[in-house]
Enzyme design. Structure first.
Site, short mmCIF file in Angstrom:
data_model
loop_
_atom_site.label_atom_id
_atom_site.label_comp_id
_atom_site.label_asym_id
_atom_site.label_seq_id
_atom_site.Cartn_x
_atom_site.Cartn_y
_atom_site.Cartn_z
N HIS A 131 15.78 11.57 63.23
CA HIS A 131 15.72 12.86 62.54
C HIS A 131 16.74 13.83 63.13
CE1 HIS A 131 11.84 11.48 60.92
NE2 HIS A 131 12.02 12.39 59.99
N LYS A 135 14.10 18.87 64.80
CA LYS A 135 12.71 18.42 64.63
C LYS A 135 11.96 18.54 65.95
CE LYS A 135 9.90 14.76 62.58
NZ LYS A 135 9.16 15.75 61.77
#
Length: 242
Positions: A131, A135
């Protein structure tokens, strides 16, 4: 035409959901951020989509229950207490909770469960997710969703077989365990691969998200689906009839 309210509207997912609502021909009932009035938003909405923070979930559920408005929860990083709160709310309203609203990920989880149920414990399972650098939780909600799918396929409890954050002299891999690895960097919307590894052969099932629009589109589809349901707890596979 449904009036859809967004909790967490100021974030990147919130903005993408607003665009998806307009593209689907429905009305944006409004949106709130960190300090917004969830009760006022619930009263103005036919259904709520929540992509905010775990700390706000209790108040958001209370607002939805008070207004008797269905709710889609896509917030990740939930703990056991949050799931108790969701279960309590589903006595009054329909709630669809998921770690990922992508229709592709939903089908991937189904395939992972099928593969895990048919391949024996001599096939090791490892889940790798990537990600963007911003995040804040790991493993991702989607990785956990895929881990739960694999665990259900093997009829075990994920918490009992989960391996995370290997470091140092860890010893040999435990038979039947499910491993997780999290990568963070750049602007990756979300890549997930479930590896099934046996002696002399490997099977990998993957989903690559190119932008948040896919999650927003799935969230709107889920909201419209749950809008017609009775009180209870629902999942994304049910939206696809799985």
């Amino acid at each position: 035409m449904a009036r859809i309210g967004i909790i967490g509207s100021q974030g990147r997912m919130g903005r993408a959901i607003a665009e998806a609502i307009a593209s689907a021909g429905h009305d944006l009932a409004g949106g709130i951020g960190r300090d917004g009035d969830a009760h006022a938003l619930a009263a103005a909405s036919d259904v709520l989509i929540d992509f905010s923070r775990p700390a706000a979930l209790e108040a958001n559920l209370e607002a939805a229950v008070a207004a008797r408005v269905p709710m889609v929860i896509g917030t990740t990083g939930l703990e056991e207490r949050h799931h108790w709160l969701i279960d309590e709310a589903t006595a009054t309203i329909p709630v669809l909770q998921t770690g990922n609203t992508s229709l592709g990920v939903t089908l991937l989880a189904h395939l992972v469960r099928e593969a895990a149920s048919r391949l024996g414990e001599d096939w090791d399972i490892e889940i790798v997710e990537t990600h963007h650098r911003m995040k804040v939780d790991a493993p991702s909600g989607t990785a956990m969703l895929l881990g739960e799918a694999a665990a259900k396929g093997r009829d075990v409890t994920l918490a009992d077989v989960s391996d995370r954050g290997r470091d140092g002299i860890t010893g040999a891999r435990e038979v039947g365990h499910i491993g997780f690895a999290a990568l963070r960097g750049g602007s990756v919307a979300g890549d997930h691969t479930v590896h099934f590894l046996a002696d002399n052969e490997r099977l990998s099932l993957s989903h690559l998200a190119e932008n948040r629009g896919i999650f927003a589109k799935g969230a709107v589809k889920a909201a419209l689906w749950v809008l017609a349901k009775d009180a209870g707890r629902y999942t994304m596979p049910e939206v696809l009839g799985l």
